[in-house]
Write an enzyme that holds these catalytic residues in place. Structure first.
Site, PDB file in Angstrom:
ATOM      1  N   PHE A  56     -40.377  18.232  64.351  1.00 24.89           N
ATOM      2  CA  PHE A  56     -41.336  18.588  65.394  1.00 24.89           C
ATOM      3  C   PHE A  56     -42.365  17.486  65.588  1.00 24.89           C
ATOM      4  O   PHE A  56     -43.480  17.729  66.012  1.00 24.89           O
ATOM      5  CB  PHE A  56     -41.997  19.924  65.048  1.00 24.89           C
ATOM      6  CG  PHE A  56     -41.000  20.995  64.720  1.00 24.89           C
ATOM      7  CD1 PHE A  56     -40.283  21.601  65.744  1.00 24.89           C
ATOM      8  CD2 PHE A  56     -40.745  21.353  63.413  1.00 24.89           C
ATOM      9  CE1 PHE A  56     -39.330  22.561  65.456  1.00 24.89           C
ATOM     10  CE2 PHE A  56     -39.794  22.319  63.117  1.00 24.89           C
ATOM     11  CZ  PHE A  56     -39.085  22.928  64.134  1.00 24.89           C
ATOM     12  N   GLY A 102     -31.765  18.891  67.018  1.00 25.39           N
ATOM     13  CA  GLY A 102     -31.570  20.333  67.055  1.00 25.39           C
ATOM     14  C   GLY A 102     -31.847  20.895  68.434  1.00 25.39           C
ATOM     15  O   GLY A 102     -31.808  22.100  68.658  1.00 25.39           O
ATOM     16  N   THR A 103     -32.114  19.984  69.377  1.00 29.07           N
ATOM     17  CA  THR A 103     -32.566  20.383  70.704  1.00 29.07           C
ATOM     18  C   THR A 103     -31.423  20.655  71.674  1.00 29.07           C
ATOM     19  O   THR A 103     -31.612  21.347  72.662  1.00 29.07           O
ATOM     20  CB  THR A 103     -33.401  19.248  71.303  1.00 29.07           C
ATOM     21  OG1 THR A 103     -32.650  18.034  71.128  1.00 29.07           O
ATOM     22  CG2 THR A 103     -34.725  19.114  70.605  1.00 29.07           C
ATOM     23  N   ASN A 155     -28.817  21.871  81.171  1.00 29.44           N
ATOM     24  CA  ASN A 155     -28.039  22.912  80.491  1.00 29.44           C
ATOM     25  C   ASN A 155     -28.950  24.124  80.301  1.00 29.44           C
ATOM     26  O   ASN A 155     -29.847  24.106  79.460  1.00 29.44           O
ATOM     27  CB  ASN A 155     -27.540  22.376  79.147  1.00 29.44           C
ATOM     28  CG  ASN A 155     -26.701  23.396  78.392  1.00 29.44           C
ATOM     29  OD1 ASN A 155     -26.499  24.524  78.857  1.00 29.44           O
ATOM     30  ND2 ASN A 155     -26.216  23.010  77.237  1.00 29.44           N
ATOM     31  N   THR A 169     -29.183  25.545  76.465  1.00 36.17           N
ATOM     32  CA  THR A 169     -30.001  24.852  75.459  1.00 36.17           C
ATOM     33  C   THR A 169     -31.453  24.725  75.929  1.00 36.17           C
ATOM     34  O   THR A 169     -32.370  24.729  75.114  1.00 36.17           O
ATOM     35  CB  THR A 169     -29.413  23.464  75.100  1.00 36.17           C
ATOM     36  OG1 THR A 169     -29.167  22.731  76.295  1.00 36.17           O
ATOM     37  CG2 THR A 169     -28.130  23.600  74.301  1.00 36.17           C
ATOM     38  N   GLY A 229     -38.433  16.803  80.417  1.00 43.90           N
ATOM     39  CA  GLY A 229     -38.025  17.366  79.127  1.00 43.90           C
ATOM     40  C   GLY A 229     -38.496  18.797  78.950  1.00 43.90           C
ATOM     41  O   GLY A 229     -39.249  19.329  79.751  1.00 43.90           O
ATOM     42  N   VAL A 230     -38.034  19.425  77.859  1.00 39.97           N
ATOM     43  CA  VAL A 230     -38.369  20.833  77.649  1.00 39.97           C
ATOM     44  C   VAL A 230     -38.673  21.148  76.176  1.00 39.97           C
ATOM     45  O   VAL A 230     -38.934  22.271  75.806  1.00 39.97           O
ATOM     46  CB  VAL A 230     -37.243  21.734  78.220  1.00 39.97           C
ATOM     47  CG1 VAL A 230     -35.943  21.524  77.477  1.00 39.97           C
ATOM     48  CG2 VAL A 230     -37.618  23.199  78.247  1.00 39.97           C
ATOM     49  N   GLU A 277     -41.221  20.593  74.112  1.00 36.90           N
ATOM     50  CA  GLU A 277     -42.529  20.998  73.609  1.00 36.90           C
ATOM     51  C   GLU A 277     -43.259  22.019  74.455  1.00 36.90           C
ATOM     52  O   GLU A 277     -44.083  22.781  73.954  1.00 36.90           O
ATOM     53  CB  GLU A 277     -43.400  19.745  73.408  1.00 36.90           C
ATOM     54  CG  GLU A 277     -42.936  18.967  72.200  1.00 36.90           C
ATOM     55  CD  GLU A 277     -43.392  17.520  72.184  1.00 36.90           C
ATOM     56  OE1 GLU A 277     -44.407  17.243  71.552  1.00 36.90           O
ATOM     57  OE2 GLU A 277     -42.724  16.664  72.797  1.00 36.90           O
TER      58      GLU A 277
HETATM   59 MO1  MOS Z   1     -42.884  15.544  69.210  1.00 35.22          MO
HETATM   60  S1  MOS Z   1     -44.709  16.115  68.440  1.00 35.22           S
HETATM   61  O1  MOS Z   1     -43.274  14.228  70.186  1.00 35.22           O
HETATM   62  O2  MOS Z   1     -41.685  15.224  68.096  1.00 35.22           O
END
Ligand code: MOS
Length: 704
Positions: A237, A464-465, A597, A600, A668-669, A671
């Site tokens: 993370f 894992g994303t 997707n 995911t 992106g998704v 965070e």
């Molecule tokens: Mo994230 S806090 O940019 O892995």
């Protein structure tokens, strides 16, 4: 064309992960592997007076013991983020000073893990101890230095004047606790030197090329002498992008011994040595007209760092993005505590920032007797007030409307404590969600093989994303092949540089690169489709058609601000007799540009919500104020949300491809899902109980 993108594609790496064939860092089998165990400080502030390793050295199986007295030479890297970066600016074992409890003070190497661990406990240390400062309330806060190029202060208009003219005013202070990353895969490394100047590192890394450059600088080598291998990460993370002290120490010891060496951190060792999210204290001041137009916003944020790194949790970054006001003031302060080094953690800044801002907006809505959805619609920012740029694509209003509709928000009783079910209070809450649209340069290689498969190769990571799956889906569409004919290899510095799996940017960086590489390989084959290319390949006698291509941001960021948007709506039930809080319903709506997707992507949002529920309800890391040692140090003492805490989470996507951002229109998704979650919950708790909780986590004692 375009049959796969936007549909539900199951994980390419799913089977390997559930059957245990996905190889994580510590699982690589290297002949002759030896084992290291860290020795850590039992005080939080002071100095080592003496360290006696003689008993450890004599213990059975012990190969060597490293302390600050005999650590082989390690060079300080550039440490500017782009060239190289270490998480903690002090090199491990570089002197006899102790800055925080659990700091690494030695490494015992033995033929087995158990023997190394046993001998580590035989190292005798005498300290000169000073009283540590581990409480923010006792620390000295100063203006934070610029963080990632952003000044700690910003002012537009004049806050004092703006607030003086307001009819409704709010001042409220919100706190968050120290939080741990707690990825499933612990921090671990195998350092394997092929000779004195050639190193292979098996380590979970969100950014293999930065890790490669950093280890190269640490050991005075050219980059190509270091290979970093990370095909899989068991969750990260923000804590697995760069070397931590244990990794540097492991590689240094392995070089001296010229034997492959493995170091795995225990959960307790991870508490101090692999980053956390700093506790924060934020004061938000809002001024508004009677009809709910904001005239002034001030956001003051405080966070803490360690004595050996400067990391300020950038909480105020979200404020100029979310709501507009002619008078806006931002400040950021930082204090040094005797605790391990904090770092990036899913939505660094955005997460605690949205907790404070979205709680304050809810409080203001109650004061004004305006629906909180309406208050947000009235005040949404049309431009990035710090950058002075328009947003490239913004569908926050759709997120608000769709969320309200899907949740049934219009039926909300307008008074706190007016909903009950089965003898419990029930409340509804909502909050906004946001995260910047970021993107980096990425390179990808595509290979068409005679067996009718396409291989896509990049050093970018899937932590894992779902990146393996997103790459495969993109290539499938670009080549006109079914997903099962696409093989993806990722996470090895021998492959083309795919950039950072962080800042929610891997998909936005990789997808355009996969698209151009696929186009390129068809051009190379002089074919319109992959099928045509395979036919030519068969006749040509060549082993493969191959192309490598890159995609990088241009100067679009000079014109536009790129940002993703969302909302969370939730229902909670509260049993006031025992202080039990349960989340019973959840709806999230996200505008992340084009969805590659949906399966995911929705999983990423759900993961963010789950992590946010943990932050809201239970996550906190306490330190003993006298000795400075964490009293929370593993997965038994650090409470994380688990299945029984989580309701069904419904996720909807709105918006459209953000084509100013990249040719794929994708942001992106990773965070955004966590941002706003804790505020939505606290807002629902207020609706249920009439109690405003401004201090996370919302533990039972606060609800009694
Ligand atoms: Mo994230 S806090 O940019 O892995």
């Amino acid at each position: 064309m375009n049959k796969v993108i936007g549909t539900d594609v199951s994980r390419k790496d799913g089977r390997a992960k559930v059957t245990g064939t996905a190889t994580y860092a510590a699982e690589h089998q290297i002949p002759g592997l030896v084992h290291g165990y860290l020795v850590t400080a039992s005080i939080a502030n002071g100095q080592i007076k003496s360290i006696d390793t003689s008993a450890a050295e004599k213990a059975s199986g012990v190969i060597d013991v490293f302390t600050h007295k005999n650590l082989p030479k390690v060079f300080m890297p550039t440490n500017d983020f782009m060239t190289s970066k270490i998480y903690e600016a002090r090199l491990p074992l570089s002197d006899d000073k102790i800055h925080y409890a659990g700091q690494i003070i030695g490494l015992v190497v033995a033929d087995t893990f158990e023997r190394a661990r046993d001998a580590a406990h035989l190292v005798k240390v005498e300290y000169a101890t000073q009283k540590p400062v581990v409480e923010a309330a006792k620390a000295t806060f100063k203006e934070a230095p610029p963080q990632m190029g952003e000044e700690p202060k910003f002012e537009k208009g004049n806050f004092a004047t703006g607030v003086a003219g307001a009819t409704t005013k709010l001042t409220a202070t919100y706190k968050t606790s120290t939080e741990m990353h707690a990825p499933m895969e612990p921090h671990a490394i195998i350092a394997h030197w092929q000779d004195a100047n050639s190193l292979t590192v098996y380590e979970p890394s969100q950014w293999v090329f930065a890790t490669q450059r950093t280890y190269a600088e640490l050991f005075g080598l050219p980059s190509e002498r270091v290979r970093v291998v990370t095909p899989f990460l068991g969750g990260a993370f923000g804590c697995k992008a760069f070397p931590w002290p244990h990794g540097i120490l492991c590689a240094a010891a392995a070089r001296k011994l010229q034997r492959p060496l493995r170091v795995v951190l225990s959960r307790r060792q991870m508490t101090a040595n692999s980053g956390h999210r700093s506790e924060t204290e934020q004061t938000v001041r809002l001024g508004a007209t009677a009809d709910g137009i904001l005239t002034a916003i001030a956001h003051e944020a405080k966070s803490c760092t360690s004595p050996v790194e400067v990391f300020a949790e950038p909480c105020t970054g979200v404020t100029p993005v979310m709501y507009t006001a002619p008078n806006l003031q931002l400040t950021q302060e930082l204090a040094v505590l005797n605790i391990g080094t904090p770092t990036f953690m899913r939505g660094p800044g955005e997460n605690p920032g949205m907790w404070a801002l979205e709680s304050a907006m809810d409080e203001l809505a109650w004061m004004l007797k305006i629906d909180p959805v309406e208050l947000r619609l009235k005040n949404e920012a049309k431009e990035h007030q710090r950058k002075g740029q328009p947003f490239s694509a913004k569908h926050f209003a759709d997120c608000l409307r769709v969320g309200a509709e899907q949740f049934g928000w219009k039926d909300r009783p307008k008074q706190p404590r007016s909903l009950t079910r089965d003898g419990q209070l029930v409340g509804w809450g909502m909050a906004g969600s946001t995260f910047p649209g970021l993107r980096g340069k990425a390179s990808v290689k595509v290979r068409l093989l005679p067996d009718g498969t396409a291989h896509v190769l990049t050093a970018g990571n899937d932590m894992g994303t779902g990146a393996y799956t997103v790459v495969a889906a993109t290539a499938a569409d670009a080549l006109g092949l079914p997903v099962k004919k696409i093989q993806v290899e990722m996470g090895d510095s021998l492959l083309p540089d795919g950039g950072l799996a962080g800042g929610s940017m891997m998909t936005a960086s990789l997808v355009p690169a996969v698209m151009v590489a696929c186009e390129q390989v068809l051009k190379t084959a002089n074919a319109k489709t992959a099928q045509e290319a395979f036919a030519t390949l068969g006749k040509s006698g060549r082993a493969a058609f191959e192309a490598t291509a890159s995609s990088a941001p241009g100067d679009e960021a000079k014109k536009w601000a790129f940002q993703s948007w969302g909302t969370h709506f939730c229902e909670v039930s509260v049993d006031e007799e025992i202080g039990r809080l349960r989340i019973t319903r959840w709806v999230s709506v996200m505008d992340i540009g084009r969805v590659i997707n949906s399966k995911t992507a929705a999983s990423q949002v759900r993961g963010g919500v789950i992590m946010g529920i943990g932050q809201a309800l239970m996550e906190e890391c306490h330190l003993d104020p006298n000795v400075g040692y964490p009293v929370v140090y593993d997965l038994a003492t650090y409470h994380l949300a688990s299945h029984a805490d989580i309701p069904r989470i419904e996720v909807f996507f709105v918006g459209e491809p953000d084509l100013n951002f990249n040719p794929a229109g994708v942001r992106g998704v990773g965070e955004i899902g966590i941002t706003g979650v804790s505020a939505a919950i606290a807002n629902a708790v207020y609706h249920a109980t009439g109690k405003r909780i401004r201090d996370l986590p919302i533990t039972p004692d606060k609800l009694l």
